[in-house]
Every structure is written in structure tokens, then in C-alpha cells.
Motif scaffolding. Structure first.
Motif, PDB file in Angstrom:
ATOM      1  N   GLU A 193     -73.501  35.814 -18.336  1.00 23.12           N
ATOM      2  CA  GLU A 193     -73.168  34.434 -18.020  1.00 23.12           C
ATOM      3  C   GLU A 193     -72.891  33.621 -19.280  1.00 23.12           C
ATOM      4  O   GLU A 193     -72.759  32.406 -19.232  1.00 23.12           O
ATOM      5  CB  GLU A 193     -74.322  33.799 -17.228  1.00 23.12           C
ATOM      6  N   ASN A 194     -72.787  34.327 -20.409  1.00 20.95           N
ATOM      7  CA  ASN A 194     -72.593  33.696 -21.714  1.00 20.95           C
ATOM      8  C   ASN A 194     -71.185  34.012 -22.207  1.00 20.95           C
ATOM      9  O   ASN A 194     -70.791  35.181 -22.274  1.00 20.95           O
ATOM     10  CB  ASN A 194     -73.638  34.231 -22.701  1.00 20.95           C
ATOM     11  N   SER A 195     -70.415  32.980 -22.562  1.00 21.02           N
ATOM     12  CA  SER A 195     -69.029  33.175 -22.985  1.00 21.02           C
ATOM     13  C   SER A 195     -68.912  33.935 -24.307  1.00 21.02           C
ATOM     14  O   SER A 195     -67.812  34.373 -24.673  1.00 21.02           O
ATOM     15  CB  SER A 195     -68.320  31.824 -23.106  1.00 21.02           C
ATOM     16  N   ASP A 196     -70.021  34.104 -25.029  1.00 19.94           N
ATOM     17  CA  ASP A 196     -69.984  34.880 -26.270  1.00 19.94           C
ATOM     18  C   ASP A 196     -69.868  36.376 -25.988  1.00 19.94           C
ATOM     19  O   ASP A 196     -69.631  37.163 -26.911  1.00 19.94           O
ATOM     20  CB  ASP A 196     -71.244  34.639 -27.101  1.00 19.94           C
ATOM     21  N   TRP A 197     -70.044  36.732 -24.734  1.00 18.72           N
ATOM     22  CA  TRP A 197     -69.987  38.142 -24.351  1.00 18.72           C
ATOM     23  C   TRP A 197     -68.737  38.399 -23.514  1.00 18.72           C
ATOM     24  O   TRP A 197     -68.480  37.700 -22.534  1.00 18.72           O
ATOM     25  CB  TRP A 197     -71.231  38.531 -23.552  1.00 18.72           C
ATOM     26  N   LYS A 198     -67.986  39.385 -23.910  1.00 21.09           N
ATOM     27  CA  LYS A 198     -66.804  39.780 -23.157  1.00 21.09           C
ATOM     28  C   LYS A 198     -67.147  40.980 -22.277  1.00 21.09           C
ATOM     29  O   LYS A 198     -67.752  41.948 -22.743  1.00 21.09           O
ATOM     30  CB  LYS A 198     -65.651  40.160 -24.090  1.00 21.09           C
ATOM     31  N   ASN A 243     -70.799  41.290 -27.665  1.00 23.26           N
ATOM     32  CA  ASN A 243     -70.578  39.999 -28.322  1.00 23.26           C
ATOM     33  C   ASN A 243     -69.814  40.149 -29.637  1.00 23.26           C
ATOM     34  O   ASN A 243     -69.968  39.339 -30.544  1.00 23.26           O
ATOM     35  CB  ASN A 243     -71.907  39.279 -28.550  1.00 23.26           C
ATOM     36  N   HIS A 268     -63.929  41.154 -29.608  1.00 23.63           N
ATOM     37  CA  HIS A 268     -63.307  40.666 -28.383  1.00 23.63           C
ATOM     38  C   HIS A 268     -61.793  40.882 -28.358  1.00 23.63           C
ATOM     39  O   HIS A 268     -61.186  40.891 -27.290  1.00 23.63           O
ATOM     40  CB  HIS A 268     -63.606  39.171 -28.202  1.00 23.63           C
TER      41      HIS A 268
END
Length: 333
Positions: A136-141, A270, A273
Motif C-alpha cells: 500500500e506504499n507507493s515506494d514499492w512497485k 523498493n 523501478h
């Protein structure tokens, strides 16, 4: 207790199981599959929510998954009977003015969407899906890999995912090294229906074809793997190399039948990307194909939960705890 129809433990019907990636269940086409030997159809209403029901029209036994969607109803392809999301027939075109019989319905199932997968439980679920804050974290693709269709039971597919001893021999140069076959000690803690364990081990360096792990700057690559095995067939694996970079593997297996399963693997990281998703997807295809050849040869195709049927050594501690926990929660075959 086992059902007469399928011989699956009753409690397996009260578990969430993946039945397809979200992108596979489209807005305008019913999606047919099989779960625990039960043919099911999944489809979306106009609010994009998925719904699941038995893939059967009560009229002449036709597969509803061959039909189409109209005005938030699933339409049978044979005589165009329409079923709403509650499984009730709401229109019989051949007799539009007649009262619809109460028997004109098909069973519905519990259905939800999470982690980019659609999940179905054939009975009221007794277990929760895991929480993965990283997803749920945008730092993770996130990257979808697979799906992986195997001619084996889901229990074999899951147990293989947690087996460290085969890495040097089945995945040399990718996940293991034949010169370092010893499996590090691993302590398993069981809480409710979740197995927690971790292992720190040396690993093979990134290959030229698959530079996917964040270990390139480490002289002696060492990986810390932290696992959560959620009964019966779901795994969360977090990987780290001592720095801020990390990966999260989410794996779940769909028990199609005793001798057939479908695995889904969603990978989050993370870093890197900008790299093509195909690198991760191709890597996992190689790994799962290497495993598939071996696991499909195992006999029986289901994990034998009776400890006397196979030989167990110390490095099999995860498998032993998995089998013990499955028996305790009455999920064993």
C-alpha cells in the motif's frame, strides 16, 4: 470431517483461495474456473465488484461462464436465463410473464479483491488474509508473475516454496550454490494459523540475465529471508540484504483439485523501478519451471500429513511444522 463429494476437509471450504488475477476477471466477460473440485464463475457488476457463484444454470446444467453479462446479471448461454448477484434467476425469456420458480437459483460464494487478486471462499471464511503494508506504499512497485499451473496438490506447491534444501540442486546459480548445500538452522514459531520463521544464508550472486536482487554491492552476498506462512496455502516472504533495499514476495496457491493447482506470485520491491517487469517475470518463470518438473514427479501428489510416510531430517523443520499445523487446524487431507 471430509465431504463425500470431494473428500476435501470441510475447513478448506472456509478459507480464502485465489482464483485469478484482477486483470483476468474482466468487466464484460464471465470468468470460469475450478476451486476444490467445484466449478465456479466469477463476474463483475457495473460497480466493478466481483461476484462468485456455482458455474451452473439450474435449467439444463449449462456452464454460466460461457454466457455474458447484461444489466448486472449473468446470462446463461443456452436459454438466456438471467441470474443476479445473489444467484437468483430474475428473467426467463421463454416465459416472461410466468412466476419464476423458487428453485431457479444457483449457490453464491464469498468473494473479495485484494493484492491484485480475486479471492473466493465456498463457505463463511474462518481465517483472514495477511496484511502487507508495503503493498500500500507507493515506494514499492508491484509485479505480477505467473500464474503457474502445476499437476500437483497446492500443499506440494506451497511446501516447495518454503524448502531451502533444494536451492543448490534445482536452482544452481540463481538461488543456490552446490558448493554450499548446508541449510542454516531455522526456528519456526506458530501463532494461530500462521507459521513465522526466518533464515540467513549465503546466496548466489545476481546472474547477467536476471539482475533482480539488491546484493550487488555486497562482497559476500547474504540474504535474510523472513517468512509468514498463512494456512493453508499463502506465503509472505520479505527479503533483505542489510540495507534499505528490500523485496516482498506474496505467493498463494489455488487448490483446483487434489492433483491440480495454480500459483500466483506478486513481487514488490523498493528499488529498480525503471527496470522492465519482464525481468522479474522471466526469472520467476524459470524458477517455477525448474520446480514444476521435480514437484510434479512427487508421489503422492498431495503432501502426506502422516509423518511416517516420508523421512524427515532437521533441515525439514518448516515442512514438519507446516504438516503439524495443517493437521491441528483440520486442513489436512
Amino acid at each position: 470431517m471430509k465431504t463425500k463429494q470431494t473428500s476435501f476437509p470441510e475447513r478448506l471450504f472456509a478459507c480464502w483461495h485465489p482464483i485469478g488475477y484482477s486483470h483476468e476477471i474482466k468487466a464484460d466477460v464471465p470468468y470460469g474456473t475450478v476451486l476444490l473440485d467445484e466449478p465456479i464463475v466469477v463476474w463483475r457488476t457495473s460497480d466493478d465488484r466481483p461476484h462468485a457463484m456455482r458455474d451452473l444454470c439450474i435449467h439444463r446444467g449449462t456452464a454460466l461462464s460461457l454466457g455474458w453479462i447484461k444489466e448486472d446479471c449473468l446470462v446463461c448461454p443456452y436459454h438466456a436465463w438471467q441470474y443476479d448477484k445473489k444467484g437468483a434467476c430474475v428473467l426467463i425469456p421463454q416465459a416472461p410473464d410466468a412466476e419464476i420458480p423458487g428453485k431457479a437459483k444457483t449457490p453464491t460464494y464469498y468473494c473479495q479483491e485484494k493484492f491484485g487478486l480475486v479471492w473466493v471462499a465456498l463457505k463463511k471464511p474462518e481465517f483472514h488474509l495477511p496484511e502487507i503494508p508495503e503493498y500500500e506504499n507507493s515506494d514499492w512497485k508491484l509485479v505480477n508473475t505467473g500464474p503457474f499451473d502445476w499437476n500437483s496438490d497446492s500443499s506440494r506447491q506451497v511446501e516447495n516454496f518454503t524448502d531451502f534444501g533444494h536451492f543448490p540442486w534445482v536452482h544452481p546459480g540463481l538461488l543456490g550454490d552446490p558448493e554450499r548445500p548446508v541449510v542454516p538452522d531455522c526456528k519456526v514459531t506458530v501463532k494461530d494459523a500462521v507459521l513465522h520463521y526466518s533464515v540467513v544464508r549465503p546466496e548466489a550472486a545476481n546472474s547477467d540475465d536476471f539482475p533482480i536482487f539488491a546484493n550487488e554491492e555486497i562482497v559476500k552476498p547474504e540474504r535474510r529471508s523472513v517468512y509468514e506462512l498463512h494456512l493453508p496455502y499463502t506465503i509472505v516472504l520479505r527479503l533483505g540484504w542489510g540495507g534499505e533495499k528490500g523485496m516482498v514476495y506474496f505467493f498463494a496457491s489455488q487448490p483446483i483439485s487434489h492433483n491440480s493447482c495454480r500459483g500466483y506470485c506478486i513481487i514488490g520491491r523498493n528499488y529498480d523501478h525503471d527496470e522492465p517487469e519482464s525481468i522479474l517475470q522471466d526469472f520467476e518463470q524459470v524458477i517455477f519451471d525448474q520446480d514444476k518438473r521435480v514437484v510434479e514427479s512427487q508421489r503422492p501428489k498431495q503432501v502426506p500429513f502422516d509423518f511416517t510416510e516420508e523421512l524427515h531430517l532437521k533441515f525439514d523443520t518448516v515442512a514438519m511444522n507446516y504438516r503439524r499445523a495443517m493437521k491441528k487446524h483440520k486442513l489436512d487431507l
